[in-house]
Motif scaffolding. Structure first.
Motif, PDB file in Angstrom:
ATOM      1  N   LYS A   7      -3.465  -2.395  -4.228  1.00  9.15           N
ATOM      2  CA  LYS A   7      -3.114  -1.025  -4.096  1.00  9.15           C
ATOM      3  C   LYS A   7      -1.699  -0.751  -3.950  1.00  9.15           C
ATOM      4  O   LYS A   7      -1.075   0.377  -3.432  1.00  9.15           O
ATOM      5  CB  LYS A   7      -3.646  -0.472  -2.693  1.00  9.15           C
ATOM      6  CG  LYS A   7      -5.296  -0.359  -2.683  1.00  9.15           C
ATOM      7  CD  LYS A   7      -5.842   0.032  -1.307  1.00  9.15           C
ATOM      8  CE  LYS A   7      -5.460   1.623  -1.267  1.00  9.15           C
ATOM      9  NZ  LYS A   7      -6.326   2.080   0.048  1.00  9.15           N
ATOM     10  N   THR A  20      -1.110   2.700  -5.329  1.00 12.70           N
ATOM     11  CA  THR A  20      -1.154   3.849  -4.513  1.00 12.70           C
ATOM     12  C   THR A  20      -0.170   3.884  -3.470  1.00 12.70           C
ATOM     13  O   THR A  20       0.729   4.876  -3.102  1.00 12.70           O
ATOM     14  CB  THR A  20      -2.510   3.771  -3.564  1.00 12.70           C
ATOM     15  OG1 THR A  20      -3.525   3.232  -4.647  1.00 12.70           O
ATOM     16  CG2 THR A  20      -2.901   4.768  -2.670  1.00 12.70           C
ATOM     17  N   SER A  56      -4.606   1.800  -9.155  1.00 12.09           N
ATOM     18  CA  SER A  56      -4.589   2.980  -9.715  1.00 12.09           C
ATOM     19  C   SER A  56      -3.330   3.696  -8.843  1.00 12.09           C
ATOM     20  O   SER A  56      -2.998   3.430  -7.913  1.00 12.09           O
ATOM     21  CB  SER A  56      -5.901   3.806  -9.316  1.00 12.09           C
ATOM     22  OG  SER A  56      -5.871   5.006  -8.566  1.00 12.09           O
ATOM     23  N   TRP A 112      -2.893   7.097  -8.458  1.00 10.57           N
ATOM     24  CA  TRP A 112      -3.163   8.371  -7.637  1.00 10.57           C
ATOM     25  C   TRP A 112      -4.002   7.935  -6.589  1.00 10.57           C
ATOM     26  O   TRP A 112      -4.868   7.406  -6.580  1.00 10.57           O
ATOM     27  CB  TRP A 112      -3.894   9.245  -8.701  1.00 10.57           C
ATOM     28  CG  TRP A 112      -3.502  10.785  -8.182  1.00 10.57           C
ATOM     29  CD1 TRP A 112      -4.660  11.493  -7.453  1.00 10.57           C
ATOM     30  CD2 TRP A 112      -2.319  11.346  -8.158  1.00 10.57           C
ATOM     31  NE1 TRP A 112      -3.848  12.383  -7.303  1.00 10.57           N
ATOM     32  CE2 TRP A 112      -2.543  12.730  -7.530  1.00 10.57           C
ATOM     33  CE3 TRP A 112      -1.120  11.000  -8.311  1.00 10.57           C
ATOM     34  CZ2 TRP A 112      -1.477  13.571  -7.281  1.00 10.57           C
ATOM     35  CZ3 TRP A 112      -0.053  11.835  -8.180  1.00 10.57           C
ATOM     36  CH2 TRP A 112      -0.133  13.161  -7.626  1.00 10.57           C
ATOM     37  N   PRO A 113      -3.349   8.276  -5.370  1.00 11.15           N
ATOM     38  CA  PRO A 113      -4.178   8.138  -4.066  1.00 11.15           C
ATOM     39  C   PRO A 113      -5.613   8.807  -3.945  1.00 11.15           C
ATOM     40  O   PRO A 113      -5.887   9.974  -4.511  1.00 11.15           O
ATOM     41  CB  PRO A 113      -3.288   8.769  -3.184  1.00 11.15           C
ATOM     42  CG  PRO A 113      -2.009   9.168  -3.642  1.00 11.15           C
ATOM     43  CD  PRO A 113      -2.256   9.258  -5.233  1.00 11.15           C
ATOM     44  N   SER A 114      -6.473   8.317  -3.559  1.00  9.84           N
ATOM     45  CA  SER A 114      -7.779   8.798  -3.586  1.00  9.84           C
ATOM     46  C   SER A 114      -7.916  10.060  -2.423  1.00  9.84           C
ATOM     47  O   SER A 114      -6.849  10.136  -1.780  1.00  9.84           O
ATOM     48  CB  SER A 114      -8.889   7.736  -2.975  1.00  9.84           C
ATOM     49  OG  SER A 114      -8.624   7.442  -1.742  1.00  9.84           O
ATOM     50  N   ARG A 115      -8.919  10.790  -2.429  1.00 14.20           N
ATOM     51  CA  ARG A 115      -8.730  11.975  -1.457  1.00 14.20           C
ATOM     52  C   ARG A 115      -8.756  11.611  -0.053  1.00 14.20           C
ATOM     53  O   ARG A 115      -8.132  11.952   0.649  1.00 14.20           O
ATOM     54  CB  ARG A 115     -10.273  12.684  -1.647  1.00 14.20           C
ATOM     55  CG  ARG A 115     -10.373  14.172  -1.210  1.00 14.20           C
ATOM     56  CD  ARG A 115     -11.515  14.759  -1.878  1.00 14.20           C
ATOM     57  NE  ARG A 115     -11.544  15.228  -3.204  1.00 14.20           N
ATOM     58  CZ  ARG A 115     -11.196  16.279  -3.669  1.00 14.20           C
ATOM     59  NH1 ARG A 115     -11.244  17.328  -2.771  1.00 14.20           N
ATOM     60  NH2 ARG A 115     -11.243  16.444  -4.927  1.00 14.20           N
ATOM     61  N   LEU A 116      -9.360  10.434   0.212  1.00 16.26           N
ATOM     62  CA  LEU A 116      -9.241   9.884   1.596  1.00 16.26           C
ATOM     63  C   LEU A 116      -8.140   9.468   1.930  1.00 16.26           C
ATOM     64  O   LEU A 116      -7.261   9.806   3.003  1.00 16.26           O
ATOM     65  CB  LEU A 116     -10.262   8.709   1.732  1.00 16.26           C
ATOM     66  CG  LEU A 116     -10.233   8.134   3.229  1.00 16.26           C
ATOM     67  CD1 LEU A 116     -10.838   8.860   3.992  1.00 16.26           C
ATOM     68  CD2 LEU A 116     -11.004   6.811   3.010  1.00 16.26           C
ATOM     69  N   ASP A 117      -7.207   8.887   0.971  1.00 12.57           N
ATOM     70  CA  ASP A 117      -5.775   8.626   1.310  1.00 12.57           C
ATOM     71  C   ASP A 117      -5.008   9.575   1.423  1.00 12.57           C
ATOM     72  O   ASP A 117      -4.002   9.378   2.411  1.00 12.57           O
ATOM     73  CB  ASP A 117      -5.465   7.713   0.101  1.00 12.57           C
ATOM     74  CG  ASP A 117      -5.929   6.348  -0.139  1.00 12.57           C
ATOM     75  OD1 ASP A 117      -6.372   5.610   0.826  1.00 12.57           O
ATOM     76  OD2 ASP A 117      -5.810   5.897  -1.299  1.00 12.57           O
ATOM     77  N   LEU A 118      -5.361  10.568   0.607  1.00 11.48           N
ATOM     78  CA  LEU A 118      -4.472  11.816   0.822  1.00 11.48           C
ATOM     79  C   LEU A 118      -4.547  12.462   2.208  1.00 11.48           C
ATOM     80  O   LEU A 118      -3.799  12.655   2.974  1.00 11.48           O
ATOM     81  CB  LEU A 118      -4.675  12.740  -0.266  1.00 11.48           C
ATOM     82  CG  LEU A 118      -4.253  12.673  -1.717  1.00 11.48           C
ATOM     83  CD1 LEU A 118      -4.731  13.669  -2.547  1.00 11.48           C
ATOM     84  CD2 LEU A 118      -2.616  12.721  -1.491  1.00 11.48           C
ATOM     85  N   ARG A 119      -5.771  12.623   2.722  1.00 10.53           N
ATOM     86  CA  ARG A 119      -6.136  13.175   3.963  1.00 10.53           C
ATOM     87  C   ARG A 119      -5.213  12.232   4.995  1.00 10.53           C
ATOM     88  O   ARG A 119      -4.780  12.892   5.776  1.00 10.53           O
ATOM     89  CB  ARG A 119      -7.701  13.034   4.093  1.00 10.53           C
ATOM     90  CG  ARG A 119      -7.934  14.253   5.153  1.00 10.53           C
ATOM     91  CD  ARG A 119      -9.428  14.417   5.410  1.00 10.53           C
ATOM     92  NE  ARG A 119     -10.037  14.784   3.892  1.00 10.53           N
ATOM     93  CZ  ARG A 119     -11.226  14.075   3.844  1.00 10.53           C
ATOM     94  NH1 ARG A 119     -11.843  13.469   4.581  1.00 10.53           N
ATOM     95  NH2 ARG A 119     -11.900  14.448   2.636  1.00 10.53           N
TER      96      ARG A 119
END
Lengths: 154, 501
Positions: free
Chosen positions: B105, B108, B238, B240-247
């Protein structure tokens, strides 16, 4: 039990010696009073503090465990440090272009991994790049070829 | 509103195509050098500083600010990808960032670091814009005694910056102060410690000291082993961070920004303190503290935000009081003085375009970083693979030209070699160079204000205690000294630092 931390001991002694050197020189200058401090006053105080701290570091080295010291970069010191000195000695006489070429070449020798031909090529590349960027683009006031080379008709 | 008109002036100054270009060049160059392993922000700026001298003061300082942000980001990149933080402030990022990279990751982690930095940078820039002007008014009330006490506080706080022994850090500060004494005495004109060399009568060259102690000493250290370093071979993953990562990163980012903004104002290494504090806070607040050290995204987002916010707000003491809060700011002071700008409370009033231009360029620099660096990460990774033995001769050539071009004085080049050796020896003895540099910059100011305060106070040293601001600052200095020396804190400090190693 009573091992000496050599790193700390050497550091302590070094600070004491530097303190003594600065202190001795400060005593040769006018000290003045605390109202009107002379040039030697503040440096003398600092030198005293440095000696004191050096003493503390030296004292603490007797109580701690010894640490392994990493290898010394002898080859590095032998070639890296002379590079800027060479540049200083020759930039006026030889001029910017040859001077920066040899400076890079000297520095390149510091690593055993550098093959002679690669070092030569790298130095040529750096010389061209630096001449274009610093001398032509930024317009630094360096003579590209100095008076020592005047016999070449440049 | 004043703030808006001031910011408009700032953006108008920093937003000219020419200045935008210099900011862009600064960001690229800063990242380029900063991404080289083992070379942190301070060394990067020291090496690139001379390039900016040919420019106008405003453009030059804007470019420097760009270099600063680029270098910081470059440092985080190496911390994440090869676990080699160039500076202690990105050491915290390396703990979890490198673990994320090992889990595939890396992309990310790099994106989270960039986003966190950008958010923190935006907030902190606004804070600087809001708080700097009122602080300049307070700063105008400062007399010699207050300046002396404040600098003392800064120097003592600087020891929090150092990794190892507190005694050694103090000794390095004092050694820096002594080196700052070299040159002509301002009151009597007596040459001091110049060994009769007239070229040193104006004092030792600051750039020579910084390049020698940080740049050359670092190269020597890297040449010790002369072996290849292991570059991450796995994929970046990847970006771009995933939605979960962003949260997961939002709350740490906010907390990190708040911590960093507050601690950054403190003289003496607020940014690094902030990143450690943020890591500790996140670990404590987390529901899954066992994840920390094994690739927790919070452990990257929090400290990176804190670090960047602190880096930004550390401009406040510089712009208002002219006192550098950390070695990077010390380099900024050096650059400003060379440009003929005396840092201090008068800058805002006398040169509003410069003052607000720098503040605006902070934000622009951060924006450029995110626009530029996220797509370019692949390129930086390639750069990491360039063998070191090709890089350092190039760096040496640049250093030599750079140092010489400051004053066109060959003695500065001899000084560089001397300082390089000194820096290397001290590094071997586990003495960190950062406090030394801070001492060197503050030395002359410290002495001048001490002497002036004593004359104004008619030789009575209690003048430092009877003036309320000065007394408060001295009490704070004492508290810092006591706290750092407390056994529990020393143990805690050792733990935090060993965790990062």
């Amino acid at each position: 039990m009573n091992t000496i931390n050599k790193t700390d001991a050497v550091a302590g002694i070094l600070f004491i010696l530097i303190g003594l050197a600065f202190g001795a020189q400060s005593l040769g200058m006018e000290l003045g009073t605390s109202l009107r401090m002379g040039p030697g006053y503040f440096p003398l105080v600092l030198a005293g503090i440095l000696i004191l701290l050096g003493g503390c570091i030296l004292a603490s080295s007797f109580k701690s465990i010894d640490e392994e010291m990493t290898a010394h970069a002898w080859r590095g010191m032998m070639f890296i440090l002379p590079a800027p000195i060479f540049f200083g000695l020759t930039v006026r006489g030889l001029g910017f272009v040859p001077s920066i070429f040899f400076t890079t070449l000297i520095a390149a020798l510091a690593s055993l991994k550098m093959k002679p031909l690669a070092a030569l090529l790298l130095s040529v590349g750096v010389t061209i790049f630096c001449t274009l960027v610093f001398s032509y683009a930024l317009g630094l006031p360096f003579r590209r070829f100095g008076p020592w080379l005047s016999f070449l008709g440049m | 509103m004043d703030l808006i008109s001031n910011l408009t002036l700032g953006f108008a100054t920093a937003g000219t195509p020419e200045n935008l270009l210099f900011c862009l060049i600064g960001v690229i160059l800063g990242t380029l050098i900063g991404v080289l392993p083992g070379i942190g922000a301070t060394a990067t700026i020291a090496m690139l500083l001379p390039i900016t001298f040919q420019l106008e003061p405003v453009s030059s300082l804007i470019m420097l600010a760009g270099i600063y942000y680029g270098a910081q980001y470059g440092g985080s990149t190496t911390a994440i990808l090869i676990n080699m933080p160039g500076e202690s402030s990105s050491a915290v990022t390396a703990i979890d960032g490198y673990q994320m990279a090992r889990k595939g990751k890396a992309g990310t982690a790099l994106a989270v670091a960039a986003l966190g930095s950008f958010f923190a940078g935006t907030v902190a820039t606004l804070l600087v814009a809001i708080f700097a002007p009122p602080l300049t008014i307070i700063a105008l009330k400062f007399g010699a005694a207050e300046y002396f006490s404040l600098m003392l506080l800064g120097l003592v706080s600087a020891i929090a910056l150092a990794h190892g022994s507190i005694l050694k850090a103090l000794a390095m500060v004092v050694l820096g102060l002594l080196l700052g004494m070299v040159g002509t005495d301002i009151y009597t004109g007596t040459p001091r410690f110049t060994f009769g060399i007239t070229a040193y009568a104006d004092g030792l060259n600051f750039v020579a000291l910084a390049v020698g102690v940080f740049g050359i000493a670092e190269i020597l250290k890297n040449l010790e082993g002369d072996q290849d370093r292991s570059v991450l071979t796995t994929k970046l993953g990847s970006l771009w961070p995933s939605r979960l990562d962003l949260r997961r990163m939002v709350a740490p980012m906010l907390r990190g920004t708040a911590l960093g903004s507050a601690l950054g104002i403190l003289p003496g290494g607020g940014a690094i303190l902030a990143s450690f504090a943020s890591y500790t806070v996140e670990k404590r607040l987390s529901k899954t503290p066992e994840e920390f050290g094994h690739g927790a995204i919070e452990g990257v987002a929090g400290p990176e935000s804190a670090n960047n916010a602190g880096a930004q707000t550390s401009f406040i003491p510089l712009l208002t009081l002219g006192i550098p809060a950390n070695p990077v700011m010390a380099l900024m002071v050096g650059a400003m003085i060379i440009q003929g700008v005396v840092p201090g409370p008068n800058v805002a009033a006398e040169q509003p375009a410069l003052f607000w231009g720098i503040i605006a360029s902070m934000w622009i620099g951060n924006l450029m970083l995110i626009v530029l660096n996220l797509p370019l990460i692949g390129l930086w990774v390639k750069l990491l693979k360039v063998p070191y033995h090709i890089l350092f001769p190039v760096i040496m050539a640049f250093c030599s030209i750079g140092v010489y071009s400051v004053n066109v004085n060959v003695y500065d080049l001899y000084a560089v070699a001397g300082f390089g050796l000194m820096g290397y020896v001290l590094m071997k003895l586990r003495c960190e160079p950062a406090p030394l540099l801070l001492g060197f910059v503050l030395g002359p100011m410290l002495e001048e204000n001490l002497r002036r305060a004593m004359i104004l106070g008619r030789g009575d040293p209690t003048t430092f205690l009877t003036r309320p601001i000065s007394a408060t600052l001295l009490v704070m200095t004492l508290i810092v000294l006591v706290v750092v020396l407390l056994p529990q804190v020393r143990k805690k400090r050792a733990e935090v630092f060993s965790e990062s190693d």
